[in-house]
Design a protein around this motif. Structure first.
Motif, mmCIF file in Angstrom:
data_model
loop_
_atom_site.group_PDB
_atom_site.id
_atom_site.type_symbol
_atom_site.label_atom_id
_atom_site.label_comp_id
_atom_site.label_asym_id
_atom_site.label_seq_id
_atom_site.Cartn_x
_atom_site.Cartn_y
_atom_site.Cartn_z
ATOM 1 N N ARG A 125 -7.241 2.383 -5.995
ATOM 2 C CA ARG A 125 -5.985 1.635 -5.847
ATOM 3 C C ARG A 125 -6.085 0.704 -4.637
ATOM 4 O O ARG A 125 -5.749 -0.472 -4.714
ATOM 5 N N LEU A 129 -4.880 -0.061 -12.435
ATOM 6 C CA LEU A 129 -4.058 0.321 -11.281
ATOM 7 C C LEU A 129 -3.278 1.596 -11.580
ATOM 8 O O LEU A 129 -3.181 2.490 -10.744
ATOM 9 N N HIS A 130 -2.744 1.678 -12.780
ATOM 10 C CA HIS A 130 -1.982 2.866 -13.178
ATOM 11 C C HIS A 130 -2.856 4.123 -13.165
ATOM 12 O O HIS A 130 -2.399 5.201 -12.792
ATOM 13 N N MET A 146 3.032 2.756 -7.384
ATOM 14 C CA MET A 146 2.316 1.765 -8.183
ATOM 15 C C MET A 146 2.818 1.648 -9.617
ATOM 16 O O MET A 146 2.501 0.696 -10.311
ATOM 17 N N HIS A 166 0.813 -1.212 0.000
ATOM 18 C CA HIS A 166 0.000 0.000 0.000
ATOM 19 C C HIS A 166 0.853 1.271 0.000
ATOM 20 O O HIS A 166 0.416 2.295 -0.526
ATOM 21 N N CYS A 210 -1.224 -8.951 -6.595
ATOM 22 C CA CYS A 210 -0.586 -7.639 -6.560
ATOM 23 C C CYS A 210 0.793 -7.725 -5.923
ATOM 24 O O CYS A 210 1.735 -7.072 -6.393
ATOM 25 N N ALA A 268 -5.730 4.510 -11.395
ATOM 26 C CA ALA A 268 -6.596 4.582 -10.214
ATOM 27 C C ALA A 268 -6.241 5.726 -9.276
ATOM 28 O O ALA A 268 -5.069 6.051 -9.083
#
Length: 74
Positions: free
Chosen positions: A45, A37-38, A15, A11, A56, A40
């Motif tokens: 995310r 994800l890129h 990312m 977290h 992930c 978000a």
């Protein structure tokens, strides 16, 4: 299942490399997830990371290797 420490590390990480590993090395599903994800925001995310933590984490580790390889070229 990843550990709470791994979850925290995931977290807190950037990312970009995780998403890039997904986009370059993943199946069609994970390539699309890497795109998501890129793009978000923080809430989405977190949703992605919490929904697929093991995958992930795997792509996070792959992303670290990609980053190291890129830095080694420069």
């Amino acid at each position: 299942m990843i550990t709470p420490e791994q979850t925290q590390e995931l977290h807190a990480s950037e990312m970009y490399w995780t998403a890039r590993a997904m986009q370059e090395q993943g199946s069609r599903f994970y390539r699309a997830l890497g795109d998501a994800l890129h793009a978000a925001d923080a809430a989405n995310r977190r949703l992605i990371l919490d929904t697929w933590p093991d995958a992930c984490w795997d792509f996070y580790r792959r992303g670290l290797r990609l980053r190291a390889a890129e830095e080694g070229k420069g």
